[in-house]
Design a protein around this motif. Structure first.
Motif: not given
Length: 363
Positions: A21, A26, A51
Motif C-alpha cells: 500500500y 494506494s 498505511r
C-alpha cells in the motif's frame, strides 16, 4: 488464461487481495480495483500502521493483513491477488499465489529478468490461471491517441518514434526505487523504462537491436537517473526512448515522425495526478484541456503553429481492471500477458548490457 472462466458461483464480485500500500498500491491499484464492476477490494496487506490507517480510512470495509503469509493463509476466501509491493518481491509473491490456485496481477516490472518472467508465465499456463502485468501506460491519453492516428494512417510510414518520460528531481528521494543494491531492481531503466519500452513494442513490434546509455548524475544517487534507449524494430522503425530525473527542460512526451506527417505531444496524462489528488474515475475521467492537445502536420514546428491540433482521447486506466475482470469472469483475453512483459525485459536487459559494455546488442 486458459480453461474455463474463473468466477464465483453466486455472481458476487471477485474478492481481491492487494499486497502493498505504497505509491503503487494506494494511488493506482486500490482506487482502480474499487472502481471496477465485478471486483471488490477485500484485503490490503501492509505492516505499516500509518498505511493501515490510510487504507481503512479510504476503504472502511477492507480487511487488513500485516504480512503476505496472513493473506495466503486464507487464500480460499479470495479470487485474485494483486502484487504491488517492492520489485524484488514480485516473483516470490506471484509464485506463491499461483501455487495457491489464485490468478495474479503484478505491477511492472513483473520480474528482474526475462527468464523469471517466462518461468512465471509457464507456471500460470500450467495451472490455467490468469497472470497479468499492470502496464497502465498503455491506457495513457497520448498513447491511445497515437494508436488511433497510426490505425488511421495519418502519419504514413513511421520512421522514428521519440518517447520521453522526463522529470526534474535534482535531489534523490531515497528508498528502494533509488537503491544501488541490484537485488532491489531499482533505477529508472527498470522503472520508467518498463513503460516506454512496453509502449514502443506494442506500437512497432519486436526489437531487432538495442543501444543504451545510462548515467548516475545526481550527487548521492546510487543507480541510473538519466537513461537513453535506442531500439531498432524488426519492421524498421527506430525508437528513441528517454527516461530521466535530471531534465531541467522537459521535451515532448511523444514526437513521432512518419513519411507524410508527424505527431508532437507535450505533457503527461492527467490520470496519475488525479489519483494522487484523491479523485476517482467517473464522468470526464482522463480528459485534458484543449490547450494540451498535440499537433499533427509536416514542415513546421508545432510551437510556431505548424499542423493541426489533434484532440487527445481520454486516458482510461480503469479499462485495465475492467479487462482483468472480464478475463476472469468471461474468459476474455488477458490485457497484458507475462510473455509480453518478458519481451520488454529482453530489451531492458539488452539495454543494461549495452550501456555497460558500450556495444549495440542484437536480439
Amino acid at each position: 488464461m486458459t480453461g474455463t472462466p474463473f468466477g464465483t458461483a453466486s455472481g458476487s464480485p471477485l474478492r481481491v487481495g492487494l499486497v502493498g500500500y505504497g505509491l503503487a498500491g494506494s494511488v493506482f491499484h486500490a482506487p482502480l480495483i474499487a472502481a471496477t464492476q465485478g471486483l471488490a477490494l477485500d484485503t490490503v496487506v501492509t505492516s505499516n500502521p500509518e498505511r493501515q490507517r490510510q487504507a481503512r480510512a479510504e476503504f472502511p470495509d477492507v480487511r487488513l493483513a500485516a504480512t503476505p503469509d496472513e493473506l495466503f493463509d486464507r487464500a480460499a476466501e479470495l479470487d485474485l491477488i494483486v502484487v504491488a509491493s517492492p520489485n524484488k518481491t514480485h516473483v516470490p509473491l506471484a509464485t506463491t499465489a499461483l501455487k495457491a490456485g489464485l490468478p495474479v496481477v503484478v505491477d511492472k516490472p513483473v520480474a528482474g529478468t526475462a527468464a523469471e518472467a517466462r518461468e512465471l508465465a509457464a507456471l500460470a499456463e500450467e495451472r490455467e490461471l490468469l497472470l497479468s502485468v499492470f502496464q497502465n501506460r498503455r491506457w495513457d491519453n497520448d498513447f491511445l491517441t497515437l494508436r488511433k492516428l497510426l490505425d488511421e494512417g495519418e502519419l504514413g510510414d513511421v520512421w522514428r518514434f521519440e518517447s520521453r518520460f522526463e522529470r526534474w528531481r535534482p535531489k534523490p528521494k531515497g528508498g528502494w526505487r533509488e537503491s544501488g543494491d541490484p537485488a532491489e531492481i531499482g533505477g529508472l531503466l527498470y522503472d520508467l523504462g518498463s513503460h516506454v519500452v512496453d509502449q514502443a513494442l506494442v506500437l512497432f513490434g519486436p526489437a531487432a537491436s538495442v543501444y543504451a546509455e545510462t548515467d548516475i548524475r545526481r550527487p548521492g544517487a546510487e543507480t541510473d537517473d538519466d537513461t537513453f534507449i535506442a531500439i531498432t524494430h524488426t519492421g524498421g522503425v527506430r525508437s528513441h526512448l528517454y527516461v530521466s530525473a535530471t531534465t531541467a527542460q522537459l521535451g515532448p512526451r511523444f514526437r513521432v515522425l512518419g513519411s507524410t506527417a508527424g505527431y508532437v505531444k507535450y505533457g503527461l496524462d492527467p490520470q496519475e495526478a488525479a489519483l494522487r489528488d484523491g479523485l476517482r474515475p467517473g464522468p470526464d475521467w482522463g480528459v485534458e484541456p484543449e490547450s494540451l492537445w498535440g499537433r499533427v502536420g509536416s514542415g513546421e514546428s508545432p510551437v510556431t503553429g505548424g499542423g493541426r491540433a489533434e484532440p487527445t482521447l481520454p486516458g482510461d486506466y480503469p479499462a485495465y481492471y475492467a479487462a482483468v475482470a472480464k478475463a476472469l469472469l468471461e474468459g476474455a483475453p488477458n490485457p497484458v500477458t507475462a510473455r509480453e512483459a518478458a519481451a520488454a525485459l529482453d530489451v531492458l536487459e539488452a539495454a543494461r548490457r549495452s550501456a555497460r559494455e558500450k556495444v549495440t546488442v542484437t536480439l
